[in-house]
Design a protein around this motif. Structure first.
Motif, PDB file in Angstrom:
ATOM      1  N   ARG A  27       0.837  -1.199   0.000  1.00 15.99           N
ATOM      2  CA  ARG A  27       0.000   0.000   0.000  1.00 15.99           C
ATOM      3  C   ARG A  27       0.872   1.250   0.000  1.00 15.99           C
ATOM      4  N   ALA A  28       0.347   2.287  -0.604  1.00 18.92           N
ATOM      5  CA  ALA A  28       1.039   3.572  -0.541  1.00 18.92           C
ATOM      6  C   ALA A  28       0.915   4.091   0.886  1.00 18.92           C
ATOM      7  N   PRO A  29       1.985   4.691   1.407  1.00 18.09           N
ATOM      8  CA  PRO A  29       1.899   5.223   2.772  1.00 18.09           C
ATOM      9  C   PRO A  29       0.926   6.393   2.837  1.00 18.09           C
ATOM     10  N   GLU A  30       0.370   6.567   4.014  1.00 20.25           N
ATOM     11  CA  GLU A  30      -0.482   7.733   4.250  1.00 20.25           C
ATOM     12  C   GLU A  30       0.372   8.984   4.092  1.00 20.25           C
ATOM     13  N   PRO A  31      -0.213  10.078   3.595  1.00 19.61           N
ATOM     14  CA  PRO A  31       0.562  11.321   3.530  1.00 19.61           C
ATOM     15  C   PRO A  31       1.076  11.688   4.919  1.00 19.61           C
ATOM     16  N   GLY A  32       2.301  12.153   4.966  1.00 24.92           N
ATOM     17  CA  GLY A  32       2.918  12.504   6.238  1.00 24.92           C
ATOM     18  C   GLY A  32       3.731  13.767   6.136  1.00 24.92           C
ATOM     19  N   ALA A  33       4.759  13.855   6.951  1.00 19.47           N
ATOM     20  CA  ALA A  33       5.591  15.055   7.013  1.00 19.47           C
ATOM     21  C   ALA A  33       6.159  15.463   5.650  1.00 19.47           C
ATOM     22  N   PRO A  34       6.692  14.535   4.844  1.00 20.67           N
ATOM     23  CA  PRO A  34       7.241  14.971   3.551  1.00 20.67           C
ATOM     24  C   PRO A  34       6.198  15.625   2.648  1.00 20.67           C
ATOM     25  N   LEU A  53      13.410  14.427  -0.879  1.00 26.27           N
ATOM     26  CA  LEU A  53      14.511  14.571   0.071  1.00 26.27           C
ATOM     27  C   LEU A  53      14.033  14.346   1.507  1.00 26.27           C
ATOM     28  N   LEU A  54      12.806  14.766   1.803  1.00 26.72           N
ATOM     29  CA  LEU A  54      12.261  14.511   3.140  1.00 26.72           C
ATOM     30  C   LEU A  54      11.945  13.038   3.336  1.00 26.72           C
ATOM     31  N   GLU A  55      11.501  12.354   2.284  1.00 27.70           N
ATOM     32  CA  GLU A  55      11.303  10.904   2.369  1.00 27.70           C
ATOM     33  C   GLU A  55      12.629  10.210   2.655  1.00 27.70           C
TER      34      GLU A  55
END
Length: 155
Positions: A27-34, A53-55
Motif C-alpha cells: 500500500r502507498a503510505p499515508e501522507p505525512g511530514a514529507p 529529500l524529506l522521504e
C-alpha cells in the motif's frame, strides 16, 4: 511516494539499491511530514524534490529506530550507516536547492528525534516530525517550538 523513493535509491546504487524494495504491505503510505512540507509555500516550484529529500531523511530516521518502509536489513550496524547515508543524501539535496534554513531545521529535527527516542518517547519524535513539516513548508515559528516540547513542559 515510496515508488519515487525506491527509484531514487536504486539510481543511487550500492548497498542502498541492493536493500531497497517496495513496502511489504504493497500500500502507498499515508501522507505525512514529507507531503505536508512539500505542500507549503517555501517548497513552491520544487514540491517533488522537497518530498523526495524529506522521504530520504525520514527513511534514514526509520532505519535508525527500527521501522523502515523501503530499505531493509537485519544488520543493525548497517541500518545505522544507511540511515546516516540517507540523512546526508537528503540534506545535500536540500542544500543544493539553497534552502539553508530548512537544512538547519532538519539538523535540529534529527537531533530532537534522537533525543526523544533515547528517552523512550516515540510520540514526541512523531510530533517533532509533524512540527518540522510545518516549519519547512511555511517557515519556523511558534508552531514548531510548541510541538517539539515534551508533554507537560512549559512552552
Amino acid at each position: 511516494m515510496s515508488d519515487v523513493l525506491l527509484t531514487a535509491l536504486r539510481a543511487e546504487g550500492g548497498t542502498l539499491a541492493a536493500l531497497a524494495r517496495r513496502p511489504a504491505d504493497g500500500r502507498a503510505p499515508e501522507p505525512g511530514a514529507p507531503q505536508k512540507a512539500a505542500s507549503g509555500p517555501r517548497a513552491a516550484g520544487h514540491e517533488a524534490e522537497y518530498e523526495l529529500l524529506l522521504e530520504m531523511i525520514l527513511e534514514g530516521s526509520r532505519l535508525h529506530y527500527g521501522s523502515p518502509r523501503v530499505v531493509h536489513t537485519d544488520d543493525s550496524d548497517l541500518a545505522l550507516l544507511l540511515g546516516d547515508k540517507l540523512y546526508a543524501l537528503g540534506l545535500a539535496r536540500l542544500a543544493a536547492l539553497g534552502d539553508l534554513d530548512a537544512v538547519t531545521e532538519l539538523a535540529n529535527v534529527i537531533s530532537l528525534v534522537a533525543q526523544a527516542h533515547a528517552e523512550g518517547d516515540p510520540e514526541r519524535a512523531a510530533a517533532v516530525w509533524d512540527a518540522a513539516a510545518v516549519a519547512i513548508g511555511w517557515g519556523n515559528g511558534d508552531a514548531y517550538d510548541a510541538r517539539a516540547q515534551r508533554p507537560g513542559e512549559p512552552s
